[in-house]
Enzyme design. Structure first.
Site, PDB file in Angstrom:
ATOM      1  N   LYS A 224       0.829  -1.205   0.000  1.00 45.87           N
ATOM      2  CA  LYS A 224       0.000   0.000   0.000  1.00 45.87           C
ATOM      3  C   LYS A 224       0.861   1.253   0.000  1.00 45.87           C
ATOM      4  CE  LYS A 224      -3.150   2.247   3.234  1.00 45.87           C
ATOM      5  NZ  LYS A 224      -3.944   2.039   4.442  1.00 45.87           N
ATOM      6  N   GLU A 230      10.955  -4.700   3.384  1.00 49.44           N
ATOM      7  CA  GLU A 230      10.972  -6.121   3.005  1.00 49.44           C
ATOM      8  C   GLU A 230      10.474  -6.308   1.570  1.00 49.44           C
ATOM      9  OE1 GLU A 230       9.740  -4.842   5.762  1.00 49.44           O
ATOM     10  OE2 GLU A 230      10.143  -6.116   7.504  1.00 49.44           O
ATOM     11  N   GLY A 281      -4.141  -2.002   6.140  1.00 48.59           N
ATOM     12  CA  GLY A 281      -3.459  -3.194   5.621  1.00 48.59           C
ATOM     13  C   GLY A 281      -4.077  -4.496   6.111  1.00 48.59           C
ATOM     14  N   ARG A 282      -4.296  -4.598   7.421  1.00 47.49           N
ATOM     15  CA  ARG A 282      -4.779  -5.877   7.974  1.00 47.49           C
ATOM     16  C   ARG A 282      -6.254  -6.134   7.672  1.00 47.49           C
ATOM     17  NH1 ARG A 282      -3.183  -2.230  11.558  1.00 47.49           N
ATOM     18  NH2 ARG A 282      -4.609  -1.357  13.094  1.00 47.49           N
ATOM     19  N   GLU A 368      -2.779  -6.324  16.201  1.00 51.67           N
ATOM     20  CA  GLU A 368      -2.310  -5.027  15.711  1.00 51.67           C
ATOM     21  C   GLU A 368      -3.417  -3.981  15.877  1.00 51.67           C
ATOM     22  OE1 GLU A 368       0.948  -4.002  12.413  1.00 51.67           O
ATOM     23  OE2 GLU A 368      -0.916  -4.688  11.534  1.00 51.67           O
ATOM     24  N   HIS A 399      -2.749 -33.131  19.701  1.00 51.93           N
ATOM     25  CA  HIS A 399      -1.573 -33.961  19.983  1.00 51.93           C
ATOM     26  C   HIS A 399      -0.372 -33.097  20.339  1.00 51.93           C
ATOM     27  CE1 HIS A 399      -3.518 -37.656  18.424  1.00 51.93           C
ATOM     28  NE2 HIS A 399      -4.254 -36.737  17.806  1.00 51.93           N
ATOM     29  N   LYS A 514      11.233  -0.351  13.692  1.00 47.95           N
ATOM     30  CA  LYS A 514      11.638  -0.061  12.305  1.00 47.95           C
ATOM     31  C   LYS A 514      12.728   1.003  12.300  1.00 47.95           C
ATOM     32  CE  LYS A 514       7.379  -0.381   9.667  1.00 47.95           C
ATOM     33  NZ  LYS A 514       6.416   0.401   8.908  1.00 47.95           N
TER      34      LYS A 514
HETATM   35  C1  G6Q Z   1      -1.411  -3.509   8.645  1.00 48.69           C
HETATM   36  C2  G6Q Z   1      -0.131  -2.873   8.799  1.00 48.69           C
HETATM   37  C3  G6Q Z   1       1.037  -3.606   8.203  1.00 48.69           C
HETATM   38  C4  G6Q Z   1       1.185  -3.416   6.694  1.00 48.69           C
HETATM   39  C5  G6Q Z   1       2.567  -3.905   6.278  1.00 48.69           C
HETATM   40  C6  G6Q Z   1       2.787  -3.791   4.796  1.00 48.69           C
HETATM   41  O1  G6Q Z   1      -2.464  -3.040   8.995  1.00 48.69           O
HETATM   42  O2  G6Q Z   1      -0.213  -1.570   8.379  1.00 48.69           O
HETATM   43  O3  G6Q Z   1       1.045  -4.975   8.490  1.00 48.69           O
HETATM   44  O4  G6Q Z   1       0.188  -4.087   6.012  1.00 48.69           O
HETATM   45  O5  G6Q Z   1       3.532  -3.190   6.957  1.00 48.69           O
HETATM   46  O6  G6Q Z   1       2.623  -2.469   4.388  1.00 48.69           O
HETATM   47  P1  G6Q Z   1       2.585  -2.084   2.872  1.00 48.69           P
HETATM   48  O7  G6Q Z   1       1.381  -2.704   2.266  1.00 48.69           O
HETATM   49  O8  G6Q Z   1       2.533  -0.581   2.862  1.00 48.69           O
HETATM   50  O9  G6Q Z   1       3.847  -2.615   2.253  1.00 48.69           O
END
Ligand code: G6Q
Length: 554
Positions: A224, A230, A281-282, A368, A399, A514
């Site tokens: 996003k 990463e 994002g989540r 989160e 188990h 971060k």
């Molecule tokens: C979710 C967070 C986080 C995010 C990641 C990836 O609610 O904001 O998990 O989705 O850090 O972010 P980008 O989509 O911006 O790479």
């Protein structure tokens, strides 16, 4: 960019921001009731009448909650808590576009929360008109793209169809989409496979790339912000692998990103799709973040089925009566166990191997969102917010860690998830029962055992019981029911956040780590450019950590 405004909502949602959980009359009432919670172990603790009465259903799911430590008076108190906190009213405002991602009086994201708009597509008047229109535009682009893949109009340089797609993303851009893909792999189109790269660990990318024919592979880069360390690093690793194989990345790479992000550069990609700042994002699995990959794997119509199921559960979550709203009930049962009975954790236990990563997704979605310590007015919380979420599929978990759940000193409220029918319908009668029956018998047995316990003269064989649990039961895990299940948990999480009066939509807690990692990376760069470089003067602790870890020598 669209102006975020509360005017459209017609009510001032900020009125709820001062409703502190601990001062709600229902909280005092429930505290009193919690002094003597319902006993499930007594002779009449769990009757057949109770089992059949304590059920609630919507969008194809039944929530069985007889094995909770509560009675009708607690249920009435929980209903009062929902009403006093305005949880369902806020959910409705959220769907219409209220700016709920904010902390009043402090710098915060100040955003709408409109993941529900991604699936508000099945009526003539969507609640968040503009956001639903944006979702439709992206879906139309996706439909066209998938059609071109199917017809062979888009193919590799040799005219061959694409068989594989690598989804590159992390956090919200990975966990939900991955959980959905694994859940629905039974519905994959023939000749289509998806792989995921998320971790910045170079072995993650190396292991995925090793097994692929890159010439027939698409790469879907999902971020996003378009700036996540990463994802950008992994994109470069994968681009390098394509270049090494003599392939043009532009012919294979797709982007899903925010408008105007650093990745919003259609020149570099075969196709670009958008997600919007009002989708966290989540909560983004039903936006293009999940839809592009799922469309490749399952086809466009199945993506619509996921959205349809999610939309039906979103609608059910607006029902004010907790006995008719499984998301609200699940939220309130969680609060009863956490805030009033003092249980610190929740285990998500799907009796469905396909839901193997669903608990991991919920871990992010819940922890989160609700792992917060201040109210929406920036005051320190005087009550507990989100619990610790974890889980694994049953029967495997039986188990492994169920010993602690049954006889440990920590009480772990459990949420069982099961389906009456299997996905593949490939099963055999072995010793008078099918595998699906064995799976479901185990699920129901665990629920009963945890609730009722067992008396025994041998203390080591005693089961105390009174371990609260619920069962969520659907017909079959399909794209539709998966959409409904996802939306049910998303709604549970945000309804809990509204009741706790916290902002469930930001994630400031991930920033500090971060920032420090960036500082440590700076030391690697410094040392690479100058063997005499020492970070000790400017970052004593960071440098000491690098030395202790054996990563710098002096
Ligand atoms: C979710 C967070 C986080 C995010 C990641 C990836 O609610 O904001 O998990 O989705 O850090 O972010 P980008 O989509 O911006 O790479």
């Amino acid at each position: 960019m669209r102006q975020a405004t509360n005017a459209a909502v017609g009510e001032d949602c900020a009125v709820y921001f001062s409703r502190d959980f601990s001062r709600l009359p229902a909280v005092a009432l429930l505290k009193g009731l919690a002094a003597k919670p319902y006993d499930l172990t007594g002779p009449a603790g769990l009757s057949p009448e109770r089992i059949s009465a304590y059920r609630c259903g919507a969008a194809g799911f039944d929530l069985l909650y007889a094995c909770q430590r509560l009675d009708d008076s607690v249920l009435a108190g929980l209903q009062q808590l929902a009403d006093e906190s305005g949880a369902v009213a806020q959910f409705g405002m959220m769907k219409k576009g209220a700016v709920l991602n904010r902390i009043v009086g402090f710098a915060s994201e100040e955003r709408q929360v409109l993941h529900t708009a991604c699936r508000d597509l099945f009526s003539d008047s969507p609640q968040a008109g503009e956001a639903a229109a944006e979702a439709r535009t992206e879906l139309a682009k996706l439909r066209e793209f998938l059609g071109e893949l199917d017809s062979g109009k888009i193919a590799n340089s040799k005219g061959e169809v694409f068989t594989d797609l690598v989804h590159v993303g992390i956090g919200g851009s990975d966990l939900g989409p991955r959980a959905l893909y694994l859940a629905l792999a039974a519905f994959r189109q023939k000749g289509r496979r998806v792989h995921f790269i998320s971790n910045v660990d170079p072995d993650d990318a190396a292991a995925v790339l090793a097994g692929l024919d890159l010439s027939r592979t698409l790469v879907n880069v999902v971020s996003k912000s378009g700036s996540t360390l990463e994802t950008l690093t992994n994109e470069e690793l994968v681009r390098a692998a394509f270049a090494k194989a003599g392939l043009k990345p532009k012919d294979h790479f797709l982007a899903v990103t925010g408008k105007h992000s650093p990745m919003d550069n259609p020149e570099r990609y075969l196709r670009s799709f958008y997600m919007f700042d009002y989708i966290g994002g989540r909560y983004s699995a039903t936006s293009m973040v999940g839809a592009v990959m799922l469309g490749f794997a399952l086809g466009y119509d199945q993506v619509l089925e996921i959205l349809r199921g999610a939309n039906e559960m979103d609608q059910a979550a607006e029902e004010p009566d907790l006995k008719k709203n499984p998301a609200l009930l699940l939220a309130l049962l969680g609060i009863w166990n956490h805030n009033f009975l003092g249980h610190q954790t929740v285990a998500i236990l799907p009796y469905s191997q396909a839901l193997v990563r669903f608990a991991a997704h919920l871990q992010q979605c819940d922890m989160e969102s609700n792992g917060k310590s201040v109210t929406r007015q920036g005051k320190d919380l005087a009550w507990q917010s989100g619990p610790i979420i974890w889980g694994e599929p049953g029967t495997n978990g039986q188990h492994a860690f169920y010993q602690l759940i049954h006889q440990g000193t920590v009480i772990v409220p459990a949420e069982f998830i099961g389906f009456r029918h299997s996905q593949y319908q490939s099963d055999l009668l072995i010793k008078e029962s099918t595998s699906q029956e064995k799976l479901l018998a185990n699920l129901l047995a665990q629920s009963l055992a945890l609730a009722t316990g067992q008396v025994n003269d041998n203390p080591n064989k005693r089961f105390a019981g009174n371990r609260p649990n619920v069962i969520l039961l659907g017909e079959r895990l399909t794209p539709y029911s998966m959409g409904a299940l996802l939306a049910l948990y998303e709604a549970k999480v945000v309804l809990q956040g509204f009741i706790w009066n916290i902002n469930s939509f930001d994630q400031e807690g991930v920033q500090l780590g971060k920032k420090l990692a960036d500082r440590l990376l700076g030391h690697f760069a410094g040392r690479r450019n100058d063997p005499q470089y020492s970070g000790a003067d400017r970052d004593e602790l960071g440098w000491a950590m690098l030395q202790a870890a054996g990563l710098v020598d002096k």
